[in-house]
Structure formats: structure tokens, C-alpha cells
Design a protein around this motif. Structure first.
Motif, PDB file in Angstrom:
ATOM      1  N   MET A  20     -62.428 -35.716 -17.294  1.00  0.00           N
ATOM      2  CA  MET A  20     -61.458 -35.198 -18.257  1.00  0.00           C
ATOM      3  C   MET A  20     -60.451 -34.324 -17.513  1.00  0.00           C
ATOM      4  SD  MET A  20     -62.050 -32.700 -21.577  1.00  0.00           S
ATOM      5  CE  MET A  20     -62.988 -33.924 -22.460  1.00  0.00           C
ATOM      6  N   GLY A  21     -59.178 -34.623 -17.709  1.00  0.00           N
ATOM      7  CA  GLY A  21     -58.140 -33.875 -17.032  1.00  0.00           C
ATOM      8  C   GLY A  21     -57.844 -32.560 -17.723  1.00  0.00           C
ATOM      9  N   LEU A  22     -57.046 -31.764 -17.051  1.00  0.00           N
ATOM     10  CA  LEU A  22     -56.682 -30.460 -17.594  1.00  0.00           C
ATOM     11  C   LEU A  22     -55.957 -30.604 -18.925  1.00  0.00           C
ATOM     12  CD1 LEU A  22     -56.532 -27.411 -17.263  1.00  0.00           C
ATOM     13  CD2 LEU A  22     -54.408 -27.734 -15.933  1.00  0.00           C
ATOM     14  N   ARG A  23     -55.101 -31.631 -19.009  1.00  0.00           N
ATOM     15  CA  ARG A  23     -54.355 -31.843 -20.250  1.00  0.00           C
ATOM     16  C   ARG A  23     -55.306 -32.135 -21.405  1.00  0.00           C
ATOM     17  NH1 ARG A  23     -49.529 -35.921 -19.676  1.00  0.00           N
ATOM     18  NH2 ARG A  23     -48.961 -34.217 -18.247  1.00  0.00           N
ATOM     19  N   ASP A  24     -56.350 -32.929 -21.131  1.00  0.00           N
ATOM     20  CA  ASP A  24     -57.307 -33.259 -22.193  1.00  0.00           C
ATOM     21  C   ASP A  24     -58.087 -32.018 -22.622  1.00  0.00           C
ATOM     22  OD1 ASP A  24     -56.585 -35.930 -22.161  1.00  0.00           O
ATOM     23  OD2 ASP A  24     -58.059 -36.426 -20.599  1.00  0.00           O
ATOM     24  N   VAL A  25     -58.424 -31.190 -21.638  1.00  0.00           N
ATOM     25  CA  VAL A  25     -59.157 -29.960 -21.955  1.00  0.00           C
ATOM     26  C   VAL A  25     -58.315 -29.058 -22.842  1.00  0.00           C
ATOM     27  CG1 VAL A  25     -60.149 -27.855 -20.988  1.00  0.00           C
ATOM     28  CG2 VAL A  25     -60.555 -30.066 -19.868  1.00  0.00           C
ATOM     29  N   ILE A  26     -57.011 -28.920 -22.475  1.00  0.00           N
ATOM     30  CA  ILE A  26     -56.118 -28.067 -23.266  1.00  0.00           C
ATOM     31  C   ILE A  26     -55.986 -28.606 -24.689  1.00  0.00           C
ATOM     32  CG2 ILE A  26     -53.734 -27.276 -23.488  1.00  0.00           C
ATOM     33  CD1 ILE A  26     -53.617 -27.221 -20.398  1.00  0.00           C
ATOM     34  N   ARG A  27     -55.862 -29.955 -24.814  1.00  0.00           N
ATOM     35  CA  ARG A  27     -55.730 -30.537 -26.165  1.00  0.00           C
ATOM     36  C   ARG A  27     -56.999 -30.322 -26.973  1.00  0.00           C
ATOM     37  NH1 ARG A  27     -54.416 -35.225 -24.755  1.00  0.00           N
ATOM     38  NH2 ARG A  27     -56.431 -36.269 -24.970  1.00  0.00           N
ATOM     39  N   ALA A  28     -58.155 -30.433 -26.311  1.00  0.00           N
ATOM     40  CA  ALA A  28     -59.420 -30.240 -27.000  1.00  0.00           C
ATOM     41  C   ALA A  28     -59.562 -28.808 -27.494  1.00  0.00           C
ATOM     42  CB  ALA A  28     -60.589 -30.613 -26.088  1.00  0.00           C
ATOM     43  N   ILE A  29     -59.107 -27.870 -26.627  1.00  0.00           N
ATOM     44  CA  ILE A  29     -59.170 -26.454 -27.026  1.00  0.00           C
ATOM     45  C   ILE A  29     -58.279 -26.207 -28.239  1.00  0.00           C
ATOM     46  CG2 ILE A  29     -58.578 -24.112 -26.295  1.00  0.00           C
ATOM     47  CD1 ILE A  29     -59.424 -24.928 -23.445  1.00  0.00           C
ATOM     48  N   ARG A  30     -57.115 -26.818 -28.235  1.00  0.00           N
ATOM     49  CA  ARG A  30     -56.187 -26.632 -29.353  1.00  0.00           C
ATOM     50  C   ARG A  30     -56.741 -27.250 -30.650  1.00  0.00           C
ATOM     51  NH1 ARG A  30     -50.496 -28.184 -26.300  1.00  0.00           N
ATOM     52  NH2 ARG A  30     -50.222 -26.181 -25.170  1.00  0.00           N
ATOM     53  N   GLU A  31     -57.386 -28.389 -30.494  1.00  0.00           N
ATOM     54  CA  GLU A  31     -57.873 -29.086 -31.687  1.00  0.00           C
ATOM     55  C   GLU A  31     -59.214 -28.542 -32.176  1.00  0.00           C
ATOM     56  OE1 GLU A  31     -58.037 -33.145 -30.539  1.00  0.00           O
ATOM     57  OE2 GLU A  31     -55.861 -33.453 -30.650  1.00  0.00           O
ATOM     58  N   TYR A  32     -59.875 -27.751 -31.380  1.00  0.00           N
ATOM     59  CA  TYR A  32     -61.208 -27.262 -31.739  1.00  0.00           C
ATOM     60  C   TYR A  32     -61.250 -26.495 -33.052  1.00  0.00           C
ATOM     61  CZ  TYR A  32     -65.472 -24.520 -31.719  1.00  0.00           C
ATOM     62  OH  TYR A  32     -66.649 -23.909 -32.088  1.00  0.00           O
ATOM     63  N   PRO A  33     -60.345 -25.529 -33.293  1.00  0.00           N
ATOM     64  CA  PRO A  33     -60.425 -24.772 -34.559  1.00  0.00           C
ATOM     65  C   PRO A  33     -60.362 -25.671 -35.789  1.00  0.00           C
ATOM     66  CG  PRO A  33     -58.970 -23.667 -33.028  1.00  0.00           C
ATOM     67  CD  PRO A  33     -59.252 -25.013 -32.429  1.00  0.00           C
ATOM     68  N   ALA A  34     -59.426 -26.663 -35.778  1.00  0.00           N
ATOM     69  CA  ALA A  34     -59.303 -27.560 -36.922  1.00  0.00           C
ATOM     70  C   ALA A  34     -60.548 -28.415 -37.071  1.00  0.00           C
ATOM     71  CB  ALA A  34     -58.063 -28.436 -36.765  1.00  0.00           C
TER      72      ALA A  34
END
Length: 214
Positions: free
Chosen positions: A1-15
């Protein structure tokens, strides 16, 4: 998993976390509703069992009372006795006497609406009970009616007279009527053997004079 995917996952986690929490809440609600429904169903099963048991008790009680009536009461061997018996049980079994009237309709092969179209069109029979309707029915059938043409119409208005209850025709009708009524109400075993025999249909099914004037 790339850094971009990690950042997107972090952003989507609350929802996603909120959606999961909402789904879990709905699941708990559904489970509680299911448990409540199961409790209600169990209560209804118990209630149905009690009602079934009580219905059987009432059935046995009714049979016992019928047997006691047959054992200790004389058979209904005359029309007067049948009428008196009907009048005794009708307050609880035929309170408004509609069974009596509807059996009379079948015996005579007619109804008051057809016999008295003018009165029927003015709603005269709408609030009547069985005995009141029976008086009009028997008056029509046994020709105890005076007819007067309503001015400006083709109809005739009826005025009832007293039915002659002493005639063989009326007495035959009344015997058949109360025999069939008591049979319908479940008291056929109370009738004397010659009363309980199959009574031939009352033969006079002619329509009465009245209604449209000729």
C-alpha cells in the motif's frame, strides 16, 4: 500500500467508522425487535392455548346443557311451545330476531324490499329489527295489506292490516318457521320427533300485489 492509499484510508476512516457504528446500532435494534417479537409470539401462543382450552370447555358445557335439557325438559311438541322456547333463548342467541326474519324469507320465498318498493325507496326498513320486518313480510304474503296509489307516481303505498293467524296456511307457515329457526340455532334435539322431521317447503310463493301500480 502506497503513501497515497494510506492517506486516503486515514481520511475515509471517520466516515467508515461512523457507518459501521450506525450499522451495528441498527443490528442491535433489529435483534431487540426480534427478541420482542419472539416474546409477543410466545405470549400469543400461550393465549391461544388458553382460548382453545376454554373453547373446548364451553363446547363440553354446551353439550352437557343440551343433554340436561333433553333429559329434564319435555320435547317441543307444538308451535306454541316452540315459540315460547325461542322467546326464552332469543335474547342471547338472536337478540334482534334477524335469524327469525331471514328464515321466514326463505320459507316464503320473498323479502320486504321487493314486496314494498315504495316504502323501501324511502328507507322505511333500514332501522327495523327482525320482528318488525317479519310483520311486513307476513302481511305481504298473506294479503293483509291495503294499497293506495301515491299521487303523481306509479307506486302504491301500503297500509298493513292484521294477519289472520287462524288460517291453516298461516299455521303451516309458522310451524315450518319455528322448526327451521330452532334447528338453525342448534336445538333440533329439543323438537318432538314429528316436529323434527323434514318439513316440506311452504308452497305459496306467489308475489303479493303491490309496488308498481297497474
Amino acid at each position: 500500500m502506497g503513501l497515497r492509499d494510506v492517506i486516503r484510508a486515514i481520511r475515509e476512516y471517520p466516515a467508515a467508522h461512523a457507518e459501521l457504528a450506525a450499522t451495528q446500532y441498527e443490528l442491535r435494534q433489529a435483534q431487540q425487535a426480534l427478541e420482542h417479537s419472539e416474546q409477543v409470539c410466545e405470549g400469543l401462543r400461550l393465549q391461544m392455548g388458553e382460548q382453545t382450552h376454554y373453547a373446548k370447555y364451553l363446547s363440553h358445557q354446551s353439550a352437557a346443557l343440551q343433554a340436561a335439557l333433553q333429559e329434564f325438559c319435555p320435547r317441543l311438541s307444538s308451535v306454541e311451545k316452540m315459540k315460547r322456547f325461542y322467546n326464552t333463548v332469543s335474547p342471547s342467541m338472536d337478540r334482534e330476531n334477524f335469524t327469525l326474519y331471514h328464515i321466514a324469507e326463505k320459507v316464503l320465498g320473498m323479502d320486504v324490499s321487493s314486496a314494498f318498493p315504495y316504502e323501501d325507496s324511502h328507507g322505511l326498513f333500514e332501522e327495523m329489527k327482525g320482528r318488525q320486518l317479519l310483520r311486513w313480510l307476513t302481511a305481504a304474503h298473506f294479503r293483509a295489506v291495503d294499497w293506495t296509489i301515491v299521487p303523481g307516481t306509479t307506486y302504491e303505498r301500503a297500509t298493513l292490516r292484521e294477519v289472520d293467524t287462524s288460517t291453516p296456511a298461516y299455521q303451516a307457515f309458522e310451524k315450518q318457521l319455528y322448526t327451521k329457526v330452532l334447528e338453525r340455532m342448534g336445538f333440533e334435539n329439543m323438537l318432538a320427533p314429528h316436529q323434527a322431521e323434514k318439513t316440506p317447503s311452504y308452497p305459496l310463493h306467489q308475489p303479493p300485489k303491490g309496488g308498481d301500480a297497474r
